[in-house]
Design a protein around this motif. Structure first.
Motif, PDB file in Angstrom:
ATOM      1  N   ARG A  82       6.495  -4.873  -8.688  1.00 42.56           N
ATOM      2  CA  ARG A  82       6.749  -5.997  -9.607  1.00 42.56           C
ATOM      3  C   ARG A  82       8.171  -6.540  -9.419  1.00 42.56           C
ATOM      4  O   ARG A  82       8.382  -7.746  -9.398  1.00 42.56           O
ATOM      5  CB  ARG A  82       6.533  -5.579 -11.057  1.00 42.56           C
ATOM      6  CG  ARG A  82       5.073  -5.552 -11.466  1.00 42.56           C
ATOM      7  CD  ARG A  82       4.885  -5.438 -12.972  1.00 42.56           C
ATOM      8  NE  ARG A  82       5.535  -4.293 -13.591  1.00 42.56           N
ATOM      9  CZ  ARG A  82       5.020  -3.066 -13.656  1.00 42.56           C
ATOM     10  NH1 ARG A  82       3.840  -2.819 -13.118  1.00 42.56           N
ATOM     11  NH2 ARG A  82       5.683  -2.087 -14.240  1.00 42.56           N
ATOM     12  N   GLN A  83       9.143  -5.636  -9.281  1.00 42.03           N
ATOM     13  CA  GLN A  83      10.535  -6.072  -9.094  1.00 42.03           C
ATOM     14  C   GLN A  83      10.681  -6.951  -7.855  1.00 42.03           C
ATOM     15  O   GLN A  83      11.451  -7.906  -7.849  1.00 42.03           O
ATOM     16  CB  GLN A  83      11.455  -4.864  -8.941  1.00 42.03           C
ATOM     17  CG  GLN A  83      11.704  -4.089 -10.197  1.00 42.03           C
ATOM     18  CD  GLN A  83      12.523  -2.833  -9.938  1.00 42.03           C
ATOM     19  OE1 GLN A  83      12.610  -2.331  -8.812  1.00 42.03           O
ATOM     20  NE2 GLN A  83      13.123  -2.306 -10.999  1.00 42.03           N
ATOM     21  N   LEU A  84       9.941  -6.612  -6.813  1.00 36.78           N
ATOM     22  CA  LEU A  84      10.056  -7.332  -5.537  1.00 36.78           C
ATOM     23  C   LEU A  84       9.071  -8.483  -5.403  1.00 36.78           C
ATOM     24  O   LEU A  84       9.099  -9.209  -4.416  1.00 36.78           O
ATOM     25  CB  LEU A  84       9.861  -6.355  -4.369  1.00 36.78           C
ATOM     26  CG  LEU A  84      10.920  -5.274  -4.229  1.00 36.78           C
ATOM     27  CD1 LEU A  84      10.519  -4.259  -3.175  1.00 36.78           C
ATOM     28  CD2 LEU A  84      12.273  -5.893  -3.896  1.00 36.78           C
ATOM     29  N   GLY A  85       8.179  -8.635  -6.368  1.00 37.47           N
ATOM     30  CA  GLY A  85       7.184  -9.695  -6.277  1.00 37.47           C
ATOM     31  C   GLY A  85       6.106  -9.411  -5.241  1.00 37.47           C
ATOM     32  O   GLY A  85       5.548 -10.334  -4.648  1.00 37.47           O
ATOM     33  N   ILE A  86       5.819  -8.131  -5.030  1.00 39.51           N
ATOM     34  CA  ILE A  86       4.764  -7.742  -4.089  1.00 39.51           C
ATOM     35  C   ILE A  86       3.423  -7.918  -4.796  1.00 39.51           C
ATOM     36  O   ILE A  86       3.133  -7.215  -5.770  1.00 39.51           O
ATOM     37  CB  ILE A  86       4.928  -6.276  -3.621  1.00 39.51           C
ATOM     38  CG1 ILE A  86       6.308  -6.039  -3.009  1.00 39.51           C
ATOM     39  CG2 ILE A  86       3.808  -5.875  -2.674  1.00 39.51           C
ATOM     40  CD1 ILE A  86       6.593  -6.764  -1.736  1.00 39.51           C
ATOM     41  N   GLU A  87       2.639  -8.864  -4.324  1.00 39.00           N
ATOM     42  CA  GLU A  87       1.383  -9.203  -4.993  1.00 39.00           C
ATOM     43  C   GLU A  87       0.322  -8.119  -4.833  1.00 39.00           C
ATOM     44  O   GLU A  87      -0.471  -7.875  -5.734  1.00 39.00           O
ATOM     45  CB  GLU A  87       0.860 -10.527  -4.424  1.00 39.00           C
ATOM     46  CG  GLU A  87      -0.380 -11.027  -5.082  1.00 39.00           C
ATOM     47  CD  GLU A  87      -0.846 -12.352  -4.518  1.00 39.00           C
ATOM     48  OE1 GLU A  87      -1.980 -12.745  -4.841  1.00 39.00           O
ATOM     49  OE2 GLU A  87      -0.097 -12.992  -3.757  1.00 39.00           O
ATOM     50  N   HIS A  88       0.295  -7.476  -3.696  1.00 33.81           N
ATOM     51  CA  HIS A  88      -0.754  -6.504  -3.393  1.00 33.81           C
ATOM     52  C   HIS A  88      -0.172  -5.094  -3.400  1.00 33.81           C
ATOM     53  O   HIS A  88       0.454  -4.670  -2.430  1.00 33.81           O
ATOM     54  CB  HIS A  88      -1.396  -6.807  -2.039  1.00 33.81           C
ATOM     55  CG  HIS A  88      -1.850  -8.230  -1.925  1.00 33.81           C
ATOM     56  ND1 HIS A  88      -2.967  -8.708  -2.562  1.00 33.81           N
ATOM     57  CD2 HIS A  88      -1.300  -9.274  -1.273  1.00 33.81           C
ATOM     58  CE1 HIS A  88      -3.115  -9.986  -2.297  1.00 33.81           C
ATOM     59  NE2 HIS A  88      -2.112 -10.359  -1.522  1.00 33.81           N
ATOM     60  N   CYS A  89      -0.350  -4.394  -4.506  1.00 33.10           N
ATOM     61  CA  CYS A  89       0.141  -3.025  -4.650  1.00 33.10           C
ATOM     62  C   CYS A  89      -1.067  -2.127  -4.883  1.00 33.10           C
ATOM     63  O   CYS A  89      -1.570  -2.011  -5.998  1.00 33.10           O
ATOM     64  CB  CYS A  89       1.127  -2.937  -5.809  1.00 33.10           C
ATOM     65  SG  CYS A  89       1.793  -1.276  -6.047  1.00 33.10           S
ATOM     66  N   LEU A  90      -1.541  -1.513  -3.822  1.00 29.49           N
ATOM     67  CA  LEU A  90      -2.740  -0.684  -3.870  1.00 29.49           C
ATOM     68  C   LEU A  90      -2.317   0.777  -3.902  1.00 29.49           C
ATOM     69  O   LEU A  90      -1.770   1.293  -2.926  1.00 29.49           O
ATOM     70  CB  LEU A  90      -3.613  -0.966  -2.644  1.00 29.49           C
ATOM     71  CG  LEU A  90      -3.926  -2.452  -2.399  1.00 29.49           C
ATOM     72  CD1 LEU A  90      -4.589  -2.648  -1.059  1.00 29.49           C
ATOM     73  CD2 LEU A  90      -4.757  -3.012  -3.519  1.00 29.49           C
ATOM     74  N   VAL A  91      -2.536   1.428  -5.031  1.00 32.17           N
ATOM     75  CA  VAL A  91      -2.128   2.824  -5.205  1.00 32.17           C
ATOM     76  C   VAL A  91      -3.347   3.687  -5.518  1.00 32.17           C
ATOM     77  O   VAL A  91      -4.387   3.192  -5.934  1.00 32.17           O
ATOM     78  CB  VAL A  91      -1.055   2.971  -6.306  1.00 32.17           C
ATOM     79  CG1 VAL A  91       0.233   2.263  -5.910  1.00 32.17           C
ATOM     80  CG2 VAL A  91      -1.555   2.438  -7.638  1.00 32.17           C
ATOM     81  N   GLY A  92      -3.189   4.988  -5.281  1.00 33.24           N
ATOM     82  CA  GLY A  92      -4.284   5.916  -5.510  1.00 33.24           C
ATOM     83  C   GLY A  92      -5.395   5.776  -4.481  1.00 33.24           C
ATOM     84  O   GLY A  92      -6.528   6.160  -4.716  1.00 33.24           O
ATOM     85  N   ILE A  93      -5.053   5.249  -3.314  1.00 29.24           N
ATOM     86  CA  ILE A  93      -6.040   4.996  -2.254  1.00 29.24           C
ATOM     87  C   ILE A  93      -6.143   6.235  -1.373  1.00 29.24           C
ATOM     88  O   ILE A  93      -5.196   6.571  -0.653  1.00 29.24           O
ATOM     89  CB  ILE A  93      -5.645   3.772  -1.400  1.00 29.24           C
ATOM     90  CG1 ILE A  93      -5.422   2.543  -2.276  1.00 29.24           C
ATOM     91  CG2 ILE A  93      -6.672   3.534  -0.311  1.00 29.24           C
ATOM     92  CD1 ILE A  93      -6.623   2.066  -3.041  1.00 29.24           C
TER      93      ILE A  93
END
Length: 187
Positions: A82-93
């Protein structure tokens, strides 16, 4: 000698770096040094390199799509995205190739125009899904051996910034930044 060989490999990749439209980053061991800190309440904390963050902002400004793809759970990773404006943050993959292919389809970018920076065996699994597979200096040996190139910096200690600069240099965007600096403006 090893350093010269690594630089030679990077020089051969210049054309490929200019064609990257999607850069996907593992988190633990790439954006962080892989260490996990737990406070007395059991809350997880991670350390991110601020220069890596600016490198990502510069890549966004140049038009690259960026994504985090992590087997770990959110928390600090979500906050950093969110701080960097990363639109695609896929976690727990847990199974990265299908998630990566779905992301590529979603953004309309082919495997050939995708670069991936990872550090361990679960990142090696995406090899067939990307045009460039890259590793930080301290990545797992099997990954480093199969990567298109290995960065000089370690994960969490400038590897992402180094890659950002290499991409920007290959595209001809670095010279002006290095001369004039960068200002984050609201335009």
């Amino acid at each position: 000698m090893r350093r010269l060989l690594r630089e030679w490999r990077w020089q051969r990749l210049t054309t490929s770096l200019t064609q990257v439209e999607l850069l996907v980053l593992d988190v633990d061991g790439v954006l962080t040094d892989g260490g996990l800190w737990l406070d007395q309440e059991g809350r997880l904390q991670k350390r991110f390199d601020v220069r890596d963050g600016l490198g990502l902002k510069l890549l966004q400004k140049s038009g690259l799509h960026l994504a985090f793809l992590s087997g770990g759970h959110g928390g600090a990773t979500d906050v950093r995205a969110r701080q960097l404006g990363i639109e695609h943050c896929l976690v727990g993959i847990k199974d990265k190739p299908p998630a990566l292919r779905a992301l590529q389809e979603h953004v309309g970018i082919t495997a050939q125009r995708t670069a991936y920076l990872g550090d361990d065996l679960n990142d090696l699994a995406v090899r067939s899904c990307v045009g460039l597979l890259l590793s930080p200096r301290d990545g797992a040996r099997p990954l480093r051996r199969q990567a298109n190139a290995v960065l000089h910096h370690r994960g969490g200690h400038g590897a992402v910034r180094e890659l950002a600069e290499r991409i920007l240099k290959a595209r001809g965007d670095w010279g002006e930044l290095a001369q004039q600096g960068w200002r984050d403006r609201n335009d």
